[in-house]
Design an enzyme around this catalytic site. Sequence first.
Site, PDB file in Angstrom:
ATOM      1  N   ASP A   1       0.869  -1.058   0.203  1.00 52.65           N
ATOM      2  CA  ASP A   1       0.378  -0.655   0.021  1.00 52.65           C
ATOM      3  C   ASP A   1       1.129   1.346   0.002  1.00 52.65           C
ATOM      4  O   ASP A   1       1.518   1.406   0.948  1.00 52.65           O
ATOM      5  CB  ASP A   1      -1.171  -0.601   1.019  1.00 52.65           C
ATOM      6  CG  ASP A   1      -2.095   0.540   0.781  1.00 52.65           C
ATOM      7  OD1 ASP A   1      -3.029   0.991   0.374  1.00 52.65           O
ATOM      8  OD2 ASP A   1      -2.194   2.171   1.556  1.00 52.65           O
TER       9      ASP A   1
ATOM     10  N   LYS B   1      15.052   2.885 -11.095  1.00 55.23           N
ATOM     11  CA  LYS B   1      13.757   3.506  -9.820  1.00 55.23           C
ATOM     12  C   LYS B   1      13.532   2.536  -8.320  1.00 55.23           C
ATOM     13  O   LYS B   1      13.456   2.898  -7.727  1.00 55.23           O
ATOM     14  CB  LYS B   1      12.784   3.384 -11.238  1.00 55.23           C
ATOM     15  CG  LYS B   1      11.022   3.728 -10.170  1.00 55.23           C
ATOM     16  CD  LYS B   1      10.016   3.210 -10.807  1.00 55.23           C
ATOM     17  CE  LYS B   1       8.693   3.562  -9.261  1.00 55.23           C
ATOM     18  NZ  LYS B   1       8.119   4.093  -9.979  1.00 55.23           N
TER      19      LYS B   1
HETATM   20  P1  ITT Z   1      -3.806  -2.315  -5.399  1.00 56.61           P
HETATM   21  O1  ITT Z   1      -4.956  -2.230  -4.325  1.00 56.61           O
HETATM   22  O2  ITT Z   1      -4.355  -3.100  -6.015  1.00 56.61           O
HETATM   23  O3  ITT Z   1      -2.496  -2.755  -4.564  1.00 56.61           O
HETATM   24  P2  ITT Z   1      -3.230   0.635  -6.217  1.00 56.61           P
HETATM   25  O4  ITT Z   1      -2.941   1.330  -7.259  1.00 56.61           O
HETATM   26  O5  ITT Z   1      -5.251   0.599  -5.704  1.00 56.61           O
HETATM   27  O6  ITT Z   1      -3.954  -0.790  -6.434  1.00 56.61           O
HETATM   28  P3  ITT Z   1      -2.885   1.733  -3.245  1.00 56.61           P
HETATM   29  O7  ITT Z   1      -3.645   1.893  -3.072  1.00 56.61           O
HETATM   30  O8  ITT Z   1      -1.386   1.332  -2.666  1.00 56.61           O
HETATM   31  O9  ITT Z   1      -2.745   0.812  -4.477  1.00 56.61           O
HETATM   32  O10 ITT Z   1      -2.113   2.968  -4.548  1.00 56.61           O
HETATM   33  C1  ITT Z   1      -0.983   3.468  -4.119  1.00 56.61           C
HETATM   34  C2  ITT Z   1      -1.337   4.751  -6.130  1.00 56.61           C
HETATM   35  O11 ITT Z   1      -0.141   5.738  -5.312  1.00 56.61           O
HETATM   36  C3  ITT Z   1      -1.207   4.475  -6.549  1.00 56.61           C
HETATM   37  O12 ITT Z   1      -2.403   4.145  -7.508  1.00 56.61           O
HETATM   38  C4  ITT Z   1      -0.235   5.757  -7.585  1.00 56.61           C
HETATM   39  O13 ITT Z   1      -1.248   6.319  -7.977  1.00 56.61           O
HETATM   40  C5  ITT Z   1      -0.253   6.528  -6.474  1.00 56.61           C
HETATM   41  N1  ITT Z   1       2.162   5.398  -6.761  1.00 56.61           N
HETATM   42  C6  ITT Z   1       2.391   4.266  -5.704  1.00 56.61           C
HETATM   43  N2  ITT Z   1       3.055   3.932  -6.017  1.00 56.61           N
HETATM   44  C7  ITT Z   1       3.834   4.952  -6.914  1.00 56.61           C
HETATM   45  C8  ITT Z   1       5.317   4.915  -7.906  1.00 56.61           C
HETATM   46  O14 ITT Z   1       6.043   4.048  -7.996  1.00 56.61           O
HETATM   47  N3  ITT Z   1       4.763   5.670  -9.025  1.00 56.61           N
HETATM   48  C9  ITT Z   1       4.105   6.532  -9.130  1.00 56.61           C
HETATM   49  N4  ITT Z   1       2.571   6.738  -8.688  1.00 56.61           N
HETATM   50  C10 ITT Z   1       2.735   5.548  -7.200  1.00 56.61           C
END
Ligand code: ITT
Length: 201
Positions: A73, A178
């Site tokens: 997360d 990255k």
């Molecule tokens: P899951 O819950 O299915 O894993 P999700 O995208 O909903 O997918 P999160 O709730 O953890 O997951 O949201 C993380 C968000 O933060 C992601 O959708 C991106 O918008 C941002 N994010 C996280 N890591 C990132 C990265 O390495 N590069 C760019 N944006 C990132």
Amino acid sequence: MSAGPTRPRIVVATRNTGKAREIARILDCYDVISLAEFPAVEFPEEGGDYFENARIKASVAARAIGCVCVADDSGLEVDALDGAPGAYSARYGGAGLDDRGRLEALLEALADFPEPRRARFFCASAVASPDGRSEVAQGVCVGRLLLQARGDDGFGYDPIFSPQGESRVMAELGRDEKDALSHRGRAFRALEASIANLVRA
Ligand code: ITT
């Protein structure tokens, strides 16, 4: 890459394909299977705590699938927005937006803030086994936000996030670059011993 037929299998419990690709690269001593092969697995609505959310995703998937699962997360925390969007990064700007729409909503919110627009990516990683055990770890990547999107790689907010000490944004870095400095790379490297323990058990 330490490829080989004997790599233990684990499942990466995410519906975000950008994340799944990165986790598979970082944990390349495992045969990391995508959740796309298990479409019936459903996660409960997420709350506001990264660690709890990561643990729930990994545990729900591990119980449903019957093998060791990992999840994360993560989110982008912007100083000028008092840490928002944080754990709500995937939903920033409202329902129905894609990565590009969310990024543009964030650029709009940032337009009046001067340089340097300090921010950090946070990642809680989790591993869980079908018998109910789980462990978490964390990783952080600090940097600043640019007002113009650049680069083609990565996902989410990568086109506007420039890590500390870099003139490039995440979306302009090579994949290994990255992974070496990202919040996710750090969080999953910090989880490696716990993953190995649960896979061996
Ligand atoms: P899951 O819950 O299915 O894993 P999700 O995208 O909903 O997918 P999160 O709730 O953890 O997951 O949201 C993380 C968000 O933060 C992601 O959708 C991106 O918008 C941002 N994010 C996280 N890591 C990132 C990265 O390495 N590069 C760019 N944006 C990132």
